[in-house]
Design an enzyme around this catalytic site. Structure first.
Site, short mmCIF file in Angstrom:
data_model
loop_
_atom_site.label_atom_id
_atom_site.label_comp_id
_atom_site.label_asym_id
_atom_site.label_seq_id
_atom_site.Cartn_x
_atom_site.Cartn_y
_atom_site.Cartn_z
CE LYS A 126 -3.83 -2.45 2.15
NZ LYS A 126 -4.57 -2.85 3.33
CD GLN B 293 -3.77 -4.61 6.47
OE1 GLN B 293 -3.85 -3.55 5.86
NE2 GLN B 293 -4.18 -5.75 5.94
CG ASP C 174 -9.82 0.18 5.19
OD1 ASP C 174 -9.58 -0.32 4.08
OD2 ASP C 174 -9.06 0.11 6.17
N1 GUN Z 1 -7.29 -6.71 6.03
C1 GUN Z 1 -7.62 -7.40 4.91
N2 GUN Z 1 -8.14 -6.56 3.97
C2 GUN Z 1 -8.15 -5.32 4.52
C3 GUN Z 1 -8.57 -4.05 4.05
O1 GUN Z 1 -9.06 -3.87 2.92
N3 GUN Z 1 -8.39 -3.02 4.92
C4 GUN Z 1 -7.87 -3.18 6.16
N4 GUN Z 1 -7.76 -2.10 6.93
N5 GUN Z 1 -7.48 -4.35 6.63
C5 GUN Z 1 -7.61 -5.42 5.81
#
Ligand code: GUN
Length: 282
Positions: free
Chosen positions: A49, A93, A116
């Protein structure tokens, strides 16, 4: 003829557009990513990311905490980021360690920085089909892919397998908003095949390798595979989706591979969302 969807090509196209737009800006969009603990998969995801954000000229930082971090330390950091004018987007995350109240953490993020779209305020916008600030990354990426390949959604029977807050639940709402007839299957569903056999589009986000088999599907089905399963093979570890790709691709008109299908689109949506939030904050 089966067509294999290429998420990387679309991702690269969208990221190039974002990069061109960002290059014109004096102040760059900024994404802060919080990670707790040492889960190897989560570490790879957050590094990707940040790397993608920097590649397109955004600002990005990873903020790391030990596995045993106290909840109030995390809440304090999020409060700091909420009040930092130089931070447009915050991502925590998931999953978080068991001693941390995930709901409390998510609800502490300023909804206008919630990249998100996990905060109940933003999720509620989607569930009520109101204008949302941003849309959750993976569902948004899936719908963008389907659009790119001219897949009609209105009136179609869509079966989603998996009801997580990250993928299945919001995706069911978003596809309902687009006039699909949506069935949301999950770990307690009995005879998933009963539903998938009548589906025009099957989207699997269960995290179970080999769950979706050819005999569960009708000819010409569209299969979107959100699974990211690391399995042992005689040739070593391999990343596979939920679909038994080799057999399913014989039946499907369109299918997303793993890797290279939905995954790249999730990152792409994250960058788009960071930009959207940035614009709203100017
Ligand atoms: N863990 C797995 N996919 C995601 C996501 O799209 N966002 C976040 N914050 N954690 C994740």
């Amino acid at each position: 003829m089966t067509q294999i969807i290429n998420g990387k090509i679309l991702r690269d196209k969208i990221l190039a557009e974002l990069k061109a737009e960002a290059s014109l800006l004096e102040v760059k969009p900024s994404l802060s990513v919080i990670i707790v603990g040492n889960d190897p998969a989560s570490k790879i995801y957050v590094n990707t990311k940040k790397k993608k954000a920097l590649e397109i000229g955004f600002k990005s930082e990873i903020i790391e905490f030990d596995e045993d971090v106290q909840e109030r330390t995390l809440l304090g950091k999020i409060d700091e980021l909420n009040n930092d004018k130089n931070v447009n987007a915050i991502l925590v995350q998931l999953p978080l360690p068991a001693h941390i109240n995930t709901k409390k953490i998510i609800e502490s993020i300023n909804p206008l920085k919630d990249v998100d779209c996990f905060h109940p305020y933003n999720a509620g916008k989607i569930f009520t089909n109101s204008d949302a600030v941003v849309y959750p990354c993976t569902p948004k990426g899936i719908i963008r892919l389907l659009r790119e390949y001219n897949v009609e959604i209105a009136g179609k029977n869509v079966v989603i397998i998996g009801r997580s807050n990250i993928v299945g639940r919001p995706l069911a709402a978003m596809l309902t908003n687009l006039d699909a007839t949506v069935t949301l299957c999950h770990s307690k569903s009995q005879n998933i095949s009963y539903y998938t056999q009548n589906a025009d589009i099957v989207i699997s986000a269960a995290g179970i390798a080999g769950l979706v088999k050819a005999d569960m599907l009708k000819d010409g089905v569209i299969v979107v595979d959100v699974g990211m399963n690391r399995i042992e093979t005689p040739d070593g570890k391999k990343l596979v989706g939920d679909a038994d790709f080799e057999s399913v691709k014989e039946k499907a008109a369109l299918i997303t591979p793993v890797p290279g299908g939905v995954g790249p689109m999730t990152i792409c949506s994250l960058m788009e969302n960071t930009f959207e939030l940035y614009k709203l904050q100017q």
